[in-house]
Design an enzyme around this catalytic site. Structure first.
Site, short mmCIF file in Angstrom:
data_model
loop_
_atom_site.label_atom_id
_atom_site.label_comp_id
_atom_site.label_asym_id
_atom_site.label_seq_id
_atom_site.Cartn_x
_atom_site.Cartn_y
_atom_site.Cartn_z
N SER A 701 -14.77 44.75 34.86
CA SER A 701 -13.94 44.25 35.61
C SER A 701 -13.21 43.48 34.24
CB SER A 701 -14.14 43.09 36.28
OG SER A 701 -14.44 42.37 35.85
N LYS A 744 -12.86 34.53 41.47
CA LYS A 744 -11.87 34.41 39.69
C LYS A 744 -10.80 34.38 40.08
CE LYS A 744 -13.43 39.33 38.92
NZ LYS A 744 -13.79 40.83 38.41
#
Length: 795
Positions: A701, A744
């Site tokens: 990611s 996140k």
């Protein structure tokens, strides 16, 4: 009867005369007398009792008394623990006494023998030094000779004789003394002095002037004492008979053993076999299993006890008897009650709670349905293990937990075969035996930390345990017989699911427990953590208050976690600090604000360094998801003269290295579009670093962040300090979806990020992120990496 204090009964003072039906008429009592407080005893007129004198004031009183001449007062203390009694600590009615004998003992103590004369009442204390003195008045007793009184005297005398005969360590003279006392008032005082009753009740008898009423109270107390003594005597007789019977049986058994030894028989083994047979039948195991157990029992009966196989078979049969083949706890299927318990124990976690309530509803409609296999996945400290306990309590089941962290041997799950010395069943059956139920809530903790080596793969052994289609006949290597685990509710826990084998993951329903927002942490601290830490540190709620702004400071400045474990530790430190000050009497209560935290916990441990780190070209902010929650991640790029090599550092894993290679290739392939001179790649080497270098990092990611870092470096444009990004990229520049979205975003929120760039395909997942976490953040969704550059790079 208590005759320890009673030495002799003497008639009351000769100057005290009585008339039939009238009270005392003569007794020379001084207006003021010395008062001697006595503990755990009450003195009565006409009794002689020993006293041990230890207190200094009492010694001074005794030294001023002329034996057999000076009168003084004996008054009982209300609380025997008071060392230096004052007027309020003493009863107001006592007994006038004289000293018969003084015996000086070693170490300064004095023993005296005193003779009670008559009752008196304290009018007023006149002195406390050198000893207590008081003005007193005589309390006269009345005795009205009636038939009812005579009947009471006869009944009490008979009861007292019976009590004396049943009481151990009572001298024979007591019975003679009882028969020779003719005066009812003197008899009442004698019995009151010997009764085994509390001091306050004895004092009431002393204060009672009517002999008839005294006899009524004494009659009740004697009856109770006689009942206890008769019951004790009966029990002692039964025990004595039992001992005699046991001794007789012992001698007969010894004779029987001798006879059996002559005949070559051994009856103890026969009894042992019968006992095991009864236990196997009582275990209610399946017929096939019971048949195998009985076959082993038959083998045991034919083996000599000295044979090695004897202990092996005996241990095996003990395990077969003790396993809960048919023992189950009844499920509590009241949905409202379960919801209350779950809400009381845990804040939030709505999806998990809803799934548990769904299971209870289905079990209520279909009692014979299969138990689900759940797996709680989330960072440390979010309440996975404690949630399992709450589920067990909500369902009325027992709770069992085993930790799978570090397990490397398949035998830990399935057990060892009986051919090995010291073989035992696996942990599954061991814990079921301990809890004594075939349907507990069984938590398999730390499933992502199972290891494997040459001794087997424990994760593969769990496949049968966690498969609803197979676990109704789970076969442990030690038992070698099927055991039904289908009624067990298995719950696994893991910090993240990637290390769990796919076959095992396929058998479980994964419920994610994401990290908590600041508001959620504040609520959890207020409702659960502070109260628990106050109790553990011995504080009351009124002694410590932690203000909301102090909690906010704790969460942001002293902890950086997805869960609340470190937050609870910090609250515990505050509680211990306040407890120390209260114990040292420096303060009685404390209100903790943000300004108090540095003195207790030190300076801030976590501060945002975002603006400083992103002030130069080549540095961008990424978002990462780790086993302990979300965090921001800096990607730094640099170039130096060279031959076009790409160097990657920062202890990054293979997947992240591939993401960096892909980002570098996209930049080179689209150099013209990105306004980068192509010849720069041939004349320079490039270095991509991901701090901190001591922490392992991996995952795809960070692809967008690496791409943006390289473009920022090569175009000499700084990245905006308030922008963070996440997303996997392909060689065509497409941005693919990522996981751990809530964690996140929480990390971005805590770091002060204003704009977050996300893959377009993650837009639908934003509904699962709490509104609080999204407030104040602008989300930009991109399908291609180039689209992100408009938002990331400054003009």
């Amino acid at each position: 009867m208590q005759l320890m204090e009673l030495i002799e009964l003497k008639p009351e003072n000769p100057t005290l005369a009585q008339e039939n039906g009238k009270s005392e008429t003569e007794f020379r009592l001084p207006d003021e007398i010395g008062i001697l407080p006595i503990r755990s005893a009450v003195a009565y007129p006409g009794t002689v009792m020993p006293l041990a004198i230890g207190r200094e004031r009492s010694k001074r009183l005794i030294s001023d008394i002329e034996p057999q001449e000076t009168l003084f007062g004996l008054v009982a203390q209300k609380n025997p623990d008071v060392e230096d009694p004052v007027a309020a600590d003493l009863y107001t009615v006592g007994t006038v006494a004289s000293v018969l004998k003084v015996i000086k003992m070693p170490h300064g103590s004095v023993n005296v023998i005193v003779h009670g004369q008559a009752r008196f009442k304290i009018k007023k204390f006149t002195a406390t030094e050198p000893y207590l003195k008081a003005k007193v008045e005589l309390v006269r007793t009345t005795t009205r000779y009636t038939k009812k009184l005579q009947a009471l005297v006869v009944g009490v005398r008979n009861t007292a004789s019976r009590v004396i005969s049943l009481s151990p360590n009572v001298p024979e003279e007591a019975s003679l003394l009882l028969e020779n006392i003719q005066d009812p008032s003197a008899l009442a005082d004698f019995l009151a002095a010997t009764l085994n009753i509390p001091i306050d009740e004895k004092q009431l008898l002393l204060e009672e002037t009517n002999a008839h009423k005294r006899f009524e109270k004494i009659s009740v107390a004697l009856a109770n004492q006689l009942e206890v003594l008769e019951l004790s005597h009966k029990i002692q007789g039964q025990v004595r008979d039992s001992i005699d019977k046991s001794q007789r049986e012992y001698f007969l058994q010894e004779e029987l053993k001798a006879i059996q030894a002559e005949l070559g028989q051994d009856d103890r083994r026969t009894e042992e076999i019968k006992e095991l047979h009864a236990k196997l039948k009582a275990a209610k195991m399946p017929k096939a299993v019971e048949a195998e157990a009985l076959r082993e029992l038959d083998r045991l009966s034919k083996i000599h006890p000295s044979s090695p196989d004897y202990s092996v078979i005996r241990t095996y049969l003990d395990w077969m008897c003790e396993l809960p083949w048919a023992k189950r706890t009844a499920d509590m299927l009241e949905i409202a009650r379960a919801r209350r318990i779950l809400n009381r124990d845990h804040y939030g976690l709505e999806k998990v709670k809803r799934r548990i309530l769904e299971f209870l509803a289905v079990r209520k409609l279909n009692p014979h349905g299969k138990s689900p296999i759940l797996c709680f996945s989330g960072p440390p400290g979010v309440g996975k293990t404690s949630l399992g306990r709450s589920i067990a309590r909500a369902m009325g089941r027992k709770f069992v937990r085993i930790s799978l962290g570090g397990i490397r041997d398949e035998a830990d799950i399935r057990g060892h075969r009986r051919t090995y010395i010291g073989a035992l069943p696996g942990r599954i059956l061991q814990e079921l035996r301990k809890c004594g139920s075939a349907n507990p809530v069984f938590m398999l903790d730390e499933m992502d930390k199972i290891g494997q080596d040459f001794r087997g793969d424990p994760a593969s052994a769990l496949l049968e345990v966690l498969d609803p289609e197979q676990n109704n006949s789970f076969t442990d290597h030690y038992l070698d017989q099927p055991f039904d685990l289908s009624n067990v509710m298995f719950i696994g826990t893991a910090n993240y699911t990637e290390p769990i084998p796919p076959a095992l993951m396929d058998r479980m329903e994964v419920l994610k427990l994401p990290g908590y927002t600041q508001k959620e942490k504040q609520q959890i601290a207020t409702k659960y953590l502070i109260g628990r830490q106050l109790k553990e540190n011995g504080l009351e709620k009124t002694q410590l208050e932690i203000r909301d702004d102090a909690l906010t400071e704790l969460i942001n400045g002293y902890t950086s976690e997805a869960g609340v474990r470190n937050l609870e530790r910090a609250i515990g430190s505050i509680c211990r600090y306040v407890a120390t000050q209260i114990a040292e009497k420096k303060r009685r209560k404390a209100v903790i604000g943000p300004k108090d935290l540095p003195a207790i916990l030190g300076p801030h441990k976590y501060e945002s360094e975002l603006a400083m780190r992103t002030a130069t070209p080549g540095v961008v902010t990424g978002l990462a998801y780790t086993p302990v929650g979300g965090e921001i991640l800096f990607v730094e790029s640099a170039m130096m003269p060279g031959k076009g090599l790409l160097v990657l550092t920062g202890q990054i894993g293979e997947v992240m290295k591939e993401s960096a290679q892909a980002a570098f290739s996209i930049v080179k392939a689209n150099a013209k579009t990105l306004e980068i001179k192509p010849e720069i790649f041939a004349k320079h080497d490039f270095h991509v670093h991901v701090p901190a270098g001591a922490i392992p990092k991996d995952g795809p990611s960070a692809g967008v962040a690496m791409f943006a870092s390289l473009v920022s470096l090569l175009t000499n444009r700084s990245a905006r300090p308030d922008v963070a990004m996440t997303g996997e990229i392909t060689l065509k520049g497409l941005v693919l979806p990522i996981g751990g979205l809530k964690e996140k975003i929480l990390a971005a929120k805590q770091a002060g990020i204003k704009t977050v760039i996300l893959p377009k395909r993650n837009e639908k997942d934003l509904v699962d992120v709490p509104r609080e976490a999204k407030t104040g953040i602008k989300f930009t969704f991109v399908s291609k990496a180039e689209e992100a550059l408009k938002t990331i790079l400054e003009a």
